[in-house]
Design an enzyme around this catalytic site. Structure first.
Site, PDB file in Angstrom:
ATOM      1  N   SER A 105       0.935  -1.003  -0.122  1.00  0.00           N
ATOM      2  CA  SER A 105       0.013   0.294   0.129  1.00  0.00           C
ATOM      3  C   SER A 105       0.879   1.310  -0.099  1.00  0.00           C
ATOM      4  CB  SER A 105      -0.898   0.010   1.141  1.00  0.00           C
ATOM      5  OG  SER A 105      -1.612   0.966   1.166  1.00  0.00           O
ATOM      6  N   ASP A 106       0.192   2.298  -0.603  1.00  0.00           N
ATOM      7  CA  ASP A 106       0.973   3.438  -0.424  1.00  0.00           C
ATOM      8  C   ASP A 106      -0.230   4.605  -0.130  1.00  0.00           C
ATOM      9  OD1 ASP A 106       3.242   5.176  -0.412  1.00  0.00           O
ATOM     10  OD2 ASP A 106       2.573   6.323  -2.408  1.00  0.00           O
ATOM     11  N   THR A 107       0.083   5.543   0.803  1.00  0.00           N
ATOM     12  CA  THR A 107      -0.745   6.892   1.353  1.00  0.00           C
ATOM     13  C   THR A 107      -0.037   7.889   0.980  1.00  0.00           C
ATOM     14  OG1 THR A 107      -1.917   5.258   2.717  1.00  0.00           O
ATOM     15  CG2 THR A 107      -2.107   7.555   3.260  1.00  0.00           C
ATOM     16  N   SER A 136      -5.062   6.617  -0.772  1.00  0.00           N
ATOM     17  CA  SER A 136      -4.386   5.412  -0.423  1.00  0.00           C
ATOM     18  C   SER A 136      -4.725   4.293  -1.500  1.00  0.00           C
ATOM     19  CB  SER A 136      -4.971   4.670   0.670  1.00  0.00           C
ATOM     20  OG  SER A 136      -4.589   5.324   1.883  1.00  0.00           O
ATOM     21  N   ALA A 137      -3.731   3.567  -1.938  1.00  0.00           N
ATOM     22  CA  ALA A 137      -3.801   2.603  -2.930  1.00  0.00           C
ATOM     23  C   ALA A 137      -3.241   1.488  -2.449  1.00  0.00           C
ATOM     24  CB  ALA A 137      -2.894   2.923  -3.956  1.00  0.00           C
TER      25      ALA A 137
END
Length: 191
Positions: free
Chosen positions: A71-73, A107-108
């Site tokens: 994840s990335d945010t 967020s992905a």
């Protein structure tokens, strides 16, 4: 076997809330937007890059049954992406820019297996209260802003800066649980 490709203790805690067993893969991926890259495309790409980096860490025999989740945010104001602050001055500049404004937290999450890859994106809107310099300086002095996109932690003292949240609390923390659970179910994981 499910692997979380992340160095973030918050993501570990959040994924644990779903009640799934997982192991950690320590990955390090460059987090630099390409020129003209839209913020949502950037966040998606970094989540995918983290999942792929995690995949490459696994032994070949482990990959057949593995699922890698990453994840990335990022905090975004207009088209400006606020990463993690480099130092106290950078944290102060970020907080000054966010003060009194509504920003997005993107967020992905990406899940990767030997046969397929799927991702999803969660966009939340966060309104900061008007925060004065003394409050900002006191918050920065706690050390909490460091290692956090946008220089604040919604799950910590940073919550006192937030006037309004529309969207996913867990997404703002760093792992949108609704989207994560939905993705894991598509890979056959009981959540």
């Amino acid at each position: 076997m499910l692997y979380l490709a992340s160095q973030s203790p918050r993501r570990r805690e959040l994924l644990g809330q779903l009640g799934v067993s997982f192991s950690i893969l320590d990955v390090d991926v460059a987090e630099v937007p390409f020129p003209e890259e839209r913020p949502v495309d950037y966040v998606r790409r970094v989540a995918r890059d983290k999942a792929q980096a995690g995949w490459e860490v696994l032994e070949r025999h482990a990959q057949a049954e593995a699922l890698v989740l990453a994840s990335d945010t990022e905090v975004v104001l207009g088209e400006r992406i606020f990463g993690k602050p480099k130092d106290a001055d950078d944290a102060m500049h970020m907080l000054q820019a966010l003060s009194g404004c509504t920003h997005e937290v993107i967020s992905a999450v990406c899940v990767l297996s030997a046969k397929r890859e799927h991702d999803d994106v969660c966009i939340s809107r966060v309104r900061f209260a008007q925060v004065d310099e003394a409050e900002m300086a006191a918050y920065v002095a706690t050390g909490e802003p460091f290692g956090k996109a946008g220089a604040y932690a919604i799950q910590g003292k940073g919550a006192s800066l937030i006037e309004y949240l529309e969207g996913s609390y867990s997404g703002v923390m760093g792992l949108p649980l609704f989207e994560t659970a939905r993705l894991l179910r598509t890979f056959g994981v009981a959540v």
